[in-house]
Design a protein around this motif. Sequence first.
Motif, PDB file in Angstrom:
ATOM      1  N   GLY A  48       0.833  -1.200   0.000  1.00  0.00           N
ATOM      2  CA  GLY A  48       0.000   0.000   0.000  1.00  0.00           C
ATOM      3  C   GLY A  48       0.861   1.240   0.000  1.00  0.00           C
ATOM      4  O   GLY A  48       2.071   1.177   0.254  1.00  0.00           O
ATOM      5  N   PRO A  49       0.281   2.397  -0.271  1.00  0.00           N
ATOM      6  CA  PRO A  49       1.060   3.648  -0.276  1.00  0.00           C
ATOM      7  C   PRO A  49       1.550   4.010   1.109  1.00  0.00           C
ATOM      8  O   PRO A  49       1.102   3.464   2.122  1.00  0.00           O
ATOM      9  N   VAL A  50       2.491   4.943   1.138  1.00  0.00           N
ATOM     10  CA  VAL A  50       3.047   5.398   2.415  1.00  0.00           C
ATOM     11  C   VAL A  50       1.943   6.022   3.260  1.00  0.00           C
ATOM     12  O   VAL A  50       1.170   6.857   2.786  1.00  0.00           O
ATOM     13  N   GLY A  51       1.866   5.604   4.539  1.00  0.00           N
ATOM     14  CA  GLY A  51       0.896   6.189   5.453  1.00  0.00           C
ATOM     15  C   GLY A  51      -0.518   5.694   5.285  1.00  0.00           C
ATOM     16  O   GLY A  51      -1.455   6.292   5.835  1.00  0.00           O
ATOM     17  N   ALA A  52      -0.722   4.586   4.555  1.00  0.00           N
ATOM     18  CA  ALA A  52      -2.082   4.102   4.314  1.00  0.00           C
ATOM     19  C   ALA A  52      -2.657   3.326   5.494  1.00  0.00           C
ATOM     20  O   ALA A  52      -3.853   3.042   5.509  1.00  0.00           O
ATOM     21  N   GLY A  53      -1.822   2.966   6.475  1.00  0.00           N
ATOM     22  CA  GLY A  53      -2.321   2.256   7.650  1.00  0.00           C
ATOM     23  C   GLY A  53      -1.928   0.793   7.693  1.00  0.00           C
ATOM     24  O   GLY A  53      -2.590   0.000   8.381  1.00  0.00           O
TER      25      GLY A  53
END
Length: 349
Positions: free
Chosen positions: A50-55
């Motif tokens: 997942g993208p950076v900071g997506a959880g």
Amino acid sequence: MYHNFFGFQRPPFELVPDPDFLFLGESHDAALANVAMGLEAGKGFVVITGPVGAGKTTILRAMLRRLGRDQNVCFLTQPEADVRDLLRAVLEGFGKDADGLELVALRRALKDTLAETDKPGILIVDEAHLLAEESMEQLRLLSNLEEDSRKLLQIVLSGQRELKELLARPRLRPLAQRIELFYEIHALNAEETAAYIDRRIRIAGNPDGLKFEPGSLDAIHAVTAGIPRLINILADRTLITAYVADSRTITEGMVVEAYEDLGEVTQSVMPGEPRRGRRARPEPKPKRRRKRKPAADQPRPEPAATVATPAPTAAAEPAPVEPAAPAEKYEPYDPASAYPPPPPLPPRE
């Protein structure tokens, strides 16, 4: 700073992954359910991207809560790049001392440690996209640890989208073929972003002490593109802006002002921008001079007489030019012609 002003019992938008603040968007809910079921079913290799900071990290910690504390788990948040250091970190994560052990001894000690329990060990590697190819190959070898037809180790890899590119390399094809469950997390949509903010405010302790106007929620989603970590950064800064303004109502203008106060570095990581910029103070319009009306007893001034413009006259024809006289014929100069001829000489006697 603003916690007492809004009546919060705890910070609502901290960047530390906290399962108490877990919000499950559609993709987050599916990822958590699939990974938990995969581990319960004995899957050997599970991958989450997942993208950076997506959880991703928050989901992994929530998954551990769901599985229970009786699980034998090693959670590596900062994996080592070197193969030997990686194995030492794994062995120490399962509660064993790894000082002074070399590569072969580390593998043997890890297998003996995992065989001591009835349940397979769970190795979770966060930020796995930072691993070197040699370390990834070593994880594939660890997945082969078995005893009495049962797996001793289950591995969960979590990382950014670069992890997919890493697994697609030809050298790591044997590892990619062992992945039994692959799931990708996506950002929150606009409705999920609003629900995410509302949930964190409620958990912080005072849902009635703060109000976000619809335009402000749309602005936060437009700037952050629904990435939870970026939502936390911008929402926290927006609350500071509201606190300075002594307001418990968050407007779209406050979000725009908070975005501009973040600075260029933080703005550069935001995938979007506010829908409109901060409104500038309008310039004063020039005053129009009002024409004075003549009094009733004063005669109105006569309009100025217009001067007729004379019609243009035709230009006079130019006088004919007489041809110039022909130049005199040039005669070549003879120096002898300037002196008379000498007299003849007398005859000799």
